[in-house]
Design an enzyme around this catalytic site. Structure first.
Site, PDB file in Angstrom:
ATOM      1  CG  ASP A   1      17.911  25.928 -21.055  1.00  0.00           C
ATOM      2  OD1 ASP A   1      19.125  26.170 -20.973  1.00  0.00           O
ATOM      3  OD2 ASP A   1      17.107  26.068 -20.100  1.00  0.00           O
TER       4      ASP A   1
ATOM      5  CD  GLU B   1      26.518  23.963 -17.180  1.00  0.00           C
ATOM      6  OE1 GLU B   1      25.444  24.252 -17.749  1.00  0.00           O
ATOM      7  OE2 GLU B   1      26.592  23.390 -16.086  1.00  0.00           O
TER       8      GLU B   1
ATOM      9  CB  THR C   1      12.584  30.344 -11.049  1.00  0.00           C
ATOM     10  OG1 THR C   1      13.191  29.058 -11.225  1.00  0.00           O
ATOM     11  CG2 THR C   1      11.867  30.377  -9.714  1.00  0.00           C
TER      12      THR C   1
HETATM   13 ZN   LIG Z   1      20.424  26.165 -17.019  1.00  0.00          ZN
END
Ligand SMILES: [Zn+2]
Length: 349
Positions: A83, A142, A269
């Site tokens: 990640d 990204e 989260t």
């Molecule tokens: Zn992320």
């Protein structure tokens, strides 16, 4: 089943019209929770580790724990993903360790904080794609910059400062050949995403729809996509925690995304909240306890419950047996001979 290519997993998800949760891990209990949830719901799954996780656990521990998971659950297609890689070197080290997929987050400079230029992003992402594809490894890029900070990585801010431009997304996909594309649509990392239930003014689903329209076959990725449910916040606060009121990304918005090209959904989260709530409850109610298993077991169960629910909501449940793992060497041949396309299909505006 051996660790599988994330590209194969996402291509299958596209065929089946579902999304796949990518769950972050730092330790053994989290990996166990994810795999039990995958078994319970018969789901393919992505387990991911950030740079922070690799530092916390030492990445060799994480690699072998995830490898153990693939041995213990041979019926579950499992991809091991890095990640938010911040540089070519970080991605290379993950690939050399045995990750089957990496994210090169070139939207930020290597410091993991400063937004990079479009050209810088294309250059470093392309470098990773060339290195990875030769070895059969999947790459997520990204475009646009997410809000918030997680594990020391992130530009901060609300998530609306660098929302993805659909034209740039098309150009980025064409120039880099990434397998999956993370886009910024107003979401942020961490628990404090929105100060009220998000509407179109803060969560830009219209941008996601516009990108999907232009790139109808590209696997899109939603980051910062925990739903931060109130019941998990409440457990923490009921047992001595002090979370401020906050909102995450509603499940129905994620499901709208899944109907429009989203194939990977990052969730961290919600699991952190579930674990912390369960541990707080045990320690609050039975302060005489001191065996870590007394609180780690309920913590693991609480996380499994959240992960299994997300697997069902994302639609990946029931799909673990749809296909057999293609070897990473075979995937590498596919990139080389063009049977695994790296040229996005681009539709007119
Ligand atoms: Zn992320």
């Amino acid at each position: 089943m051996p660790l599988v290519s994330m590209r194969q997993l996402l291509d299958e998800a596209a065929k089946g019209g579902y999304g796949v949760g990518a769950f972050n891990v730092n330790d053994m209990e989290q990996i166990q929770a994810i795999m039990e949830a995958a078994k319970q719901t018969n789901s393919p799954v992505i387990i991911q580790a950030s740079r922070g996780a690799r530092q916390f656990a030492q990445d060799r521990y994480l690699y072998h724990l995830i490898l153990a998971a693939s041995e213990l659950y041979p019926e579950i297609p499992l991809a091991m993903h890095l990640d938010h890689g911040n540089s070519f070197e970080t991605c290379k080290s993950a690939i050399e360790l045995g990750f089957t997929s990496v994210m090169m987050d070139g939207s930020l400079k290597a410091d993991g904080k400063t937004p990079a230029t479009f050209e810088e992003n294309v250059a470093v992402t392309k470098q990773v794609v060339d290195f990875a594809h030769e070895r059969g490894i999947t790459v997520e890029g990204e475009i646009g910059v997410l809000g918030g900070v997680e594990d020391g990585h992130g530009a901060g801010g609300s998530g609306l400062e660098h929302v993805t431009d659909p034209d740039q997304a098309v150009e980025f996909a064409e120039k880099t050949g990434v397998d999956a594309l993370a886009i910024a649509i107003g979401t942020s990392h961490g628990a404090y995403k929105f100060s009220k239930k998000p509407d179109g003014s803060v969560l830009k689903m219209d941008i996601l729809l516009a990108i999907h329209k232009r790139l109808p076959k590209t696997h899109l990725v939603m980051h910062g996509s925990s739903s931060v449910p109130k019941d998990l916040q409440d457990i923490i606060n009921q047992y001595g925690g002090k979370l401020k009121e906050t909102w995450g990304v509603p499940i129905e918005e994620i499901q709208l995304g899944i109907r429009n090209g989203v194939r990977k959904i990052n969730v961290d989260t919600d699991n952190r909240l579930a674990i912390t709530g369960a541990i707080r409850k045990v320690l609050w109610e039975t302060p005489e306890k001191f065996d870590p298993r007394d609180y780690l077991k309920p913590a693991r169960e609480a996380m499994q419950k959240v992960v299994a629910l997300r697997m069902t909501q994302f639609g990946q449940a029931g799909h673990a047996g749809d296909y057999k793992a293609v070897s990473i060497a075979e995937i590498a041949r596919g990139y080389k001979d063009g049977s695994l396309s790296t040229k996005p299909l681009v539709a007119d505006k």
